[in-house]
Scaffold this active site. Structure first.
Site, PDB file in Angstrom:
ATOM      1  N   LYS A 267       0.801  -1.231   0.000  1.00 44.02           N
ATOM      2  CA  LYS A 267       0.000   0.000   0.000  1.00 44.02           C
ATOM      3  C   LYS A 267       0.830   1.276   0.000  1.00 44.02           C
ATOM      4  O   LYS A 267       1.892   1.340   0.607  1.00 44.02           O
ATOM      5  CB  LYS A 267      -0.909   0.022   1.257  1.00 44.02           C
ATOM      6  CG  LYS A 267      -1.993  -1.029   1.230  1.00 44.02           C
ATOM      7  CD  LYS A 267      -3.189  -0.620   0.379  1.00 44.02           C
ATOM      8  CE  LYS A 267      -4.031   0.416   1.087  1.00 44.02           C
ATOM      9  NZ  LYS A 267      -4.890  -0.139   2.109  1.00 44.02           N
ATOM     10  N   GLU A 274      -6.101  12.800   1.539  1.00 47.28           N
ATOM     11  CA  GLU A 274      -7.283  12.397   2.313  1.00 47.28           C
ATOM     12  C   GLU A 274      -7.526  13.327   3.495  1.00 47.28           C
ATOM     13  O   GLU A 274      -8.665  13.706   3.794  1.00 47.28           O
ATOM     14  CB  GLU A 274      -7.104  10.966   2.835  1.00 47.28           C
ATOM     15  CG  GLU A 274      -7.075   9.917   1.741  1.00 47.28           C
ATOM     16  CD  GLU A 274      -6.688   8.562   2.309  1.00 47.28           C
ATOM     17  OE1 GLU A 274      -7.584   7.769   2.594  1.00 47.28           O
ATOM     18  OE2 GLU A 274      -5.473   8.309   2.489  1.00 47.28           O
TER      19      GLU A 274
END
Ligand code: ARG
Length: 440
Positions: A267, A274
């Protein structure tokens, strides 16, 4: 009671503005003869010592005195003796706090505007870097028409340009000088409010003492500017998050602005984007808090108004933290030209141009829209691209389609055909960038 009402922990940051305001006030008191020149000079030196202590960190903050204004006055009196008490002649904490807030806002607004300019310059830089790069433009998150990446980036430039217009509006409202309103009715001392405004660089005076101490419009205007700005930035960040995903794969954010997962080694999470998107919540919250605080207040000052500070300060800190980060993240992202080329290679994106082509052949747009829609539905059913349909196959939908339309099926020519002002043709985008630079 004091624990509940104290504002010192957060209004500390007004210290510098409080001293500037007091210096201008005391000079005016002396120049108008309300206090003597000797008294003024002792007070001024005392205030300078207080300022020194604040700067070098030795100022003894005392939460036994509820706010920064009381703390500074108390320390001044410790340093110069009872004469310190004369500083507050013809002044109330109500007009004093209003003055401090106006001074503070003007400074912060100028700073935030400069950060917005840097972000706008970043978008211009990206537009110039990607002037030749096609990306799919979307409506309903469905591929609509190919556009230049430069064109997409410049959309954000103009959003920020309007944001800066709103910020200037807040600045104009903060550029009014409230001191001299006293508690709410003015004062009987022969003060000179214009002199204070001139010393501190204010454009205008409040012309009503009640309004001067009751007004928090400039705070609300700033928070509403901030809310619209963060809404824009949240949309941008949402796009960055999507484009950075494996599903889109259009861009890759630099490692410096992403994090790994503690569990999944593959990841690369777009945390900064965000979190900027997430900060929208607290900024909207602060706007709503302030609108709610003010809505039922009778004139003039009410202690409720002390609640104007934390949400405002939090919003200012949040914007000052995220604006430079966002600019850096945009500057360091890379694009995947192969993925983008594949994404715009979808020749269904040329449907509008084929419909326009039929219009030029005399077909009404509504009919041509229907005809091309049917042709694409036919291709979809067969699982083929438009360019795989031969002349006879196209001719079934309309005789004019049997002709060679291959030029219409190239995404680059489709984009280049949009030459209208504000359109996505390279020429039009370059004109747009030129205008943007001029406005900056
Ligand atoms: N700390 C107060 C505020 O922020 C200052 C004004 C207080 N005035 C008063 N009359 N209690 O609003």
């Amino acid at each position: 009671m004091l624990d509940f009402t104290v504002s010192l922990p957060y209004d500390k940051r007004l210290a510098d503005c409080d001293i500037r305001g007091s210096l201008a006030h005391v000079e005016m008191l002396s120049e108008t003869g309300i206090i003597s020149a000797e008294e003024a000079s002792v007070i001024i030196n005392g205030l300078k010592k207080v300022k020194q202590e604040l700067t070098n960190g030795s100022f003894p903050f005392d939460t036994g005195f509820e706010d920064i204004h009381m703390n500074i006055e108390k320390r001044l009196t410790e340093i110069i003796g009872p004469l310190g008490g004369k500083l507050h002649t013809a002044r109330s904490r109500n007009d004093q706090v209003a003055l401090d807030m106006h001074l503070y806002m003007k400074e912060e607004i100028a700073h935030i505007d400069s950060l917005l300019v840097r972000l706008q310059e970043t978008f211009i830089g990206l537009a110039e870097r990607y002037i030749d790069l096609l990306v799919p433009g979307y409506t309903h998150l469905q591929r609509a028409q190919p556009v230049l990446m430069a064109h997409h980036m410049m959309a954000y430039f103009w959003m920020l340009q309007r944001d800066r217009g709103r910020l200037q509006g807040a600045f104009k409202s903060a550029n009014l000088m409230p001191l001299g309103a006293g508690a709410m009715a003015g004062t009987g001392f022969p003060i000179d409010r214009q002199m204070v405004a001139d010393k501190l660089g204010f454009a205008k005076l409040y012309e009503n003492s009640i309004d001067a101490v009751s007004d928090r419009d400039y705070v609300i205007e700033f928070l509403s500017f901030s809310s619209i700005l963060i809404m824009h930035l949240s949309r941008l960040c949402e796009e960055l998050v999507m484009w950075n995903s494996a599903e889109f794969g259009f861009i890759e954010l630099d490692d410096a602005y992403t994090t790994g997962s503690s569990m999944m080694p593959q990841k690369k999470n777009p945390d900064v984007a965000e979190l900027i998107r997430g900060k929208t919540g607290r900024i909207y919250g602060s706007l709503f808090a302030m609108l709610t605080v003010m809505k039922g207040l009778p004139l003039a000052y009410n202690k409720d108004m002390q609640e104007d500070k934390e949400g405002l300060f939090d919003t200012i800190d949040t914007l000052k933290a995220l604006l430079p980060l966002l600019a850096e993240m945009l500057q360091t992202m890379t694009v995947d030209r192969v993925r983008l080329a594949a994404a715009v290679d979808d020749d269904y994106l040329c449907a509008t141009d084929i419909a326009d082509y039929l219009v030029r052949r005399g077909v009404a747009f509504r009919d041509s829209h229907h005809i091309v829609g049917a042709m694409i539905a036919g291709c979809r059913d067969r699982g083929i691209r438009l360019r795989e349909l031969d002349s006879a196959g196209r001719g079934c939908y309309h005789p004019a389609l049997a002709e060679d339309i291959s030029a219409l099926l190239d995404p680059a020519s489709v984009a280049e055909a949009r030459t209208s002002r504000g359109g996505t043709a390279t020429r039009a985008v370059k004109d747009q960038i030129g205008l943007a630079k001029k406005e900056l």
